[in-house]
Scaffold this motif. Structure first.
Motif, PDB file in Angstrom:
ATOM      1  N   ALA A  11       0.841  -1.207   0.000  1.00  0.00           N
ATOM      2  CA  ALA A  11       0.000   0.000   0.000  1.00  0.00           C
ATOM      3  C   ALA A  11       0.877   1.258   0.000  1.00  0.00           C
ATOM      4  N   GLU A  12       1.983   1.202   0.726  1.00  0.00           N
ATOM      5  CA  GLU A  12       2.892   2.369   0.777  1.00  0.00           C
ATOM      6  C   GLU A  12       3.500   2.666  -0.593  1.00  0.00           C
ATOM      7  N   GLU A  13       3.546   1.672  -1.466  1.00  0.00           N
ATOM      8  CA  GLU A  13       4.178   1.860  -2.776  1.00  0.00           C
ATOM      9  C   GLU A  13       3.284   2.578  -3.787  1.00  0.00           C
ATOM     10  N   VAL A  14       1.971   2.609  -3.516  1.00  0.00           N
ATOM     11  CA  VAL A  14       1.035   3.048  -4.556  1.00  0.00           C
ATOM     12  C   VAL A  14       1.335   4.461  -5.051  1.00  0.00           C
ATOM     13  N   ILE A  15       1.330   5.432  -4.157  1.00  0.00           N
ATOM     14  CA  ILE A  15       1.455   6.831  -4.614  1.00  0.00           C
ATOM     15  C   ILE A  15       2.868   7.123  -5.159  1.00  0.00           C
ATOM     16  N   PRO A  16       3.947   6.686  -4.474  1.00  0.00           N
ATOM     17  CA  PRO A  16       5.261   6.912  -5.083  1.00  0.00           C
ATOM     18  C   PRO A  16       5.387   6.297  -6.476  1.00  0.00           C
ATOM     19  N   ARG A  17       4.828   5.094  -6.654  1.00  0.00           N
ATOM     20  CA  ARG A  17       4.927   4.478  -7.985  1.00  0.00           C
ATOM     21  C   ARG A  17       4.017   5.171  -8.990  1.00  0.00           C
ATOM     22  N   ALA A  18       2.878   5.661  -8.538  1.00  0.00           N
ATOM     23  CA  ALA A  18       1.989   6.420  -9.436  1.00  0.00           C
ATOM     24  C   ALA A  18       2.681   7.700  -9.907  1.00  0.00           C
ATOM     25  N   VAL A  19       3.334   8.397  -8.975  1.00  0.00           N
ATOM     26  CA  VAL A  19       4.029   9.645  -9.337  1.00  0.00           C
ATOM     27  C   VAL A  19       5.195   9.330 -10.279  1.00  0.00           C
ATOM     28  N   ALA A  20       5.901   8.231 -10.006  1.00  0.00           N
ATOM     29  CA  ALA A  20       7.021   7.857 -10.887  1.00  0.00           C
ATOM     30  C   ALA A  20       6.516   7.548 -12.294  1.00  0.00           C
ATOM     31  N   ALA A  21       5.346   6.902 -12.388  1.00  0.00           N
ATOM     32  CA  ALA A  21       4.831   6.497 -13.705  1.00  0.00           C
ATOM     33  C   ALA A  21       4.150   7.645 -14.436  1.00  0.00           C
ATOM     34  N   ALA A  22       3.363   8.436 -13.708  1.00  0.00           N
ATOM     35  CA  ALA A  22       2.497   9.422 -14.381  1.00  0.00           C
ATOM     36  C   ALA A  22       2.869  10.871 -14.067  1.00  0.00           C
ATOM     37  N   GLY A  23       3.783  11.076 -13.114  1.00  0.00           N
ATOM     38  CA  GLY A  23       4.283  12.430 -12.864  1.00  0.00           C
ATOM     39  C   GLY A  23       3.627  13.173 -11.726  1.00  0.00           C
ATOM     40  N   ARG A  24       2.390  12.814 -11.370  1.00  0.00           N
ATOM     41  CA  ARG A  24       1.656  13.540 -10.330  1.00  0.00           C
ATOM     42  C   ARG A  24       0.379  12.786 -10.013  1.00  0.00           C
ATOM     43  N   VAL A  25      -0.309  13.214  -8.958  1.00  0.00           N
ATOM     44  CA  VAL A  25      -1.630  12.663  -8.641  1.00  0.00           C
ATOM     45  C   VAL A  25      -2.579  13.837  -8.408  1.00  0.00           C
ATOM     46  N   ASP A  26      -3.595  13.936  -9.255  1.00  0.00           N
ATOM     47  CA  ASP A  26      -4.596  14.995  -9.097  1.00  0.00           C
ATOM     48  C   ASP A  26      -5.885  14.466  -8.462  1.00  0.00           C
ATOM     49  N   ILE A  27      -6.153  13.185  -8.712  1.00  0.00           N
ATOM     50  CA  ILE A  27      -7.409  12.578  -8.256  1.00  0.00           C
ATOM     51  C   ILE A  27      -7.072  11.210  -7.679  1.00  0.00           C
ATOM     52  N   LEU A  28      -7.613  10.914  -6.499  1.00  0.00           N
ATOM     53  CA  LEU A  28      -7.452   9.576  -5.912  1.00  0.00           C
ATOM     54  C   LEU A  28      -8.839   9.022  -5.634  1.00  0.00           C
ATOM     55  N   VAL A  29      -9.136   7.846  -6.199  1.00  0.00           N
ATOM     56  CA  VAL A  29     -10.400   7.171  -5.916  1.00  0.00           C
ATOM     57  C   VAL A  29     -10.087   5.871  -5.186  1.00  0.00           C
ATOM     58  N   ASN A  30     -10.397   5.843  -3.903  1.00  0.00           N
ATOM     59  CA  ASN A  30     -10.194   4.643  -3.080  1.00  0.00           C
ATOM     60  C   ASN A  30     -11.401   3.732  -3.266  1.00  0.00           C
ATOM     61  N   ASN A  31     -11.389   2.982  -4.359  1.00  0.00           N
ATOM     62  CA  ASN A  31     -12.549   2.151  -4.687  1.00  0.00           C
ATOM     63  C   ASN A  31     -12.397   0.707  -4.209  1.00  0.00           C
ATOM     64  N   ALA A  32     -11.169   0.176  -4.201  1.00  0.00           N
ATOM     65  CA  ALA A  32     -10.974  -1.240  -3.857  1.00  0.00           C
ATOM     66  C   ALA A  32     -11.561  -1.519  -2.479  1.00  0.00           C
ATOM     67  N   GLY A  33     -12.227  -2.647  -2.363  1.00  0.00           N
ATOM     68  CA  GLY A  33     -12.826  -2.998  -1.085  1.00  0.00           C
ATOM     69  C   GLY A  33     -12.697  -4.480  -0.829  1.00  0.00           C
ATOM     70  N   ALA A  34     -12.518  -4.843   0.439  1.00  0.00           N
ATOM     71  CA  ALA A  34     -12.449  -6.253   0.825  1.00  0.00           C
ATOM     72  C   ALA A  34     -13.591  -6.549   1.787  1.00  0.00           C
ATOM     73  N   THR A  35     -14.081  -7.779   1.747  1.00  0.00           N
ATOM     74  CA  THR A  35     -15.118  -8.191   2.682  1.00  0.00           C
ATOM     75  C   THR A  35     -14.924  -9.666   3.025  1.00  0.00           C
ATOM     76  N   THR A  36     -15.724 -10.177   3.928  1.00  0.00           N
ATOM     77  CA  THR A  36     -15.688 -11.605   4.230  1.00  0.00           C
ATOM     78  C   THR A  36     -17.017 -12.201   3.802  1.00  0.00           C
ATOM     79  N   ARG A  37     -16.998 -13.465   3.464  1.00  0.00           N
ATOM     80  CA  ARG A  37     -18.239 -14.149   3.091  1.00  0.00           C
ATOM     81  C   ARG A  37     -18.549 -15.199   4.155  1.00  0.00           C
ATOM     82  N   GLY A  38     -19.828 -15.466   4.358  1.00  0.00           N
ATOM     83  CA  GLY A  38     -20.200 -16.514   5.295  1.00  0.00           C
ATOM     84  C   GLY A  38     -20.590 -15.961   6.657  1.00  0.00           C
ATOM     85  N   PRO A  39     -20.912 -16.865   7.588  1.00  0.00           N
ATOM     86  CA  PRO A  39     -21.392 -16.446   8.910  1.00  0.00           C
ATOM     87  C   PRO A  39     -20.332 -15.650   9.682  1.00  0.00           C
ATOM     88  N   ALA A  40     -20.781 -14.612  10.384  1.00  0.00           N
ATOM     89  CA  ALA A  40     -19.870 -13.758  11.148  1.00  0.00           C
ATOM     90  C   ALA A  40     -19.067 -14.574  12.167  1.00  0.00           C
TER      91      ALA A  40
END
Ligand SMILES: NC(=O)c1ccc[n+]([C@@H]2O[C@H](COP(=O)([O-])OP(=O)(O)OC[C@H]3O[C@@H](n4cnc5c(N)ncnc54)[C@H](OP(=O)(O)O)[C@@H]3O)[C@@H](O)[C@H]2O)c1
Length: 146
Positions: free
Chosen positions: A74-103
């Protein structure tokens, strides 16, 4: 009346979208690219179909294969994004994790993974993106979560 396509133009901006390879994230990334943004797509798998579409609308798509349940990756995301694309203007935190089945069957490891993706990674990506945005005094972050 103002032209809507110009009002919403994102030409020259860079959008980082987590979980951009499928589902809602792919729809968000597609719309941002069609509005003119270059995309940095983050997920555990390459976002090949998205990259094809983004290329067809004349924008760039950088695919970062990273697992947000791993704090070090997770720590690599923004540094690698800046290295690849030069900057970050918009961040969409869309990825989500959940569990399936009985609690009652959810293990501490399952719960830890959910919190890593849904909370820890979101907070750390927002912090890192804000550090990139601050010198320009503009930028946007959002999440798909309710
Ligand atoms: N669908 C709904 O009705 C709904 C309603 C409200 C909110 N939401 C929220 O909207 C978001 C997207 O929903 P969706 O239905 O499109 O989900 P989805 O189809 O299950 O897609 C989830 C995305 O997140 C990525 N992802 C999952 N775990 C990851 C990890 N550990 N590291 C990196 N990327 C990871 C996946 O990519 P990889 O497999 O490549 O890692 C995938 O692109 C989620 O946060 C969800 O909670 C959905």
């Amino acid at each position: 009346m103002a032209d809507a396509s110009r009002m919403f133009a994102l030409t020259g901006q860079v959008a980082v979208v987590t979980g951009a390879g499928r589902g809602i994230g792919r729809g968000i990334a597609t719309a941002l690219a069609e509005a003119g943004a270059d995309i940095v797509a983050v997920g555990r798998h390459p976002a090949d179909a998205l990259a094809d579409h983004v290329g067809r609308v004349g924008r760039r798509c950088h695919s970062l294969v990273l697992d947000l349940s791993d704090p070090a990756q997770a720590e690599e995301v923004i540094p690698r994004a800046v290295a690849a694309a030069g900057r970050v203007d918009i961040l969409v935190n869309n990825a989500g994790a959940t569990t399936r089945g009985p609690a009652l069957d959810v293990t501490p490891e399952d719960w830890h993974r959910v919190l890593q993706v849904n909370l820890y990674a979101v907070f750390r990506l927002c912090q890192a993106a804000a550090r990139d945005m601050l010198p320009r005094r503009r930028g946007r972050s959002s999440t798909s979560r309710r």
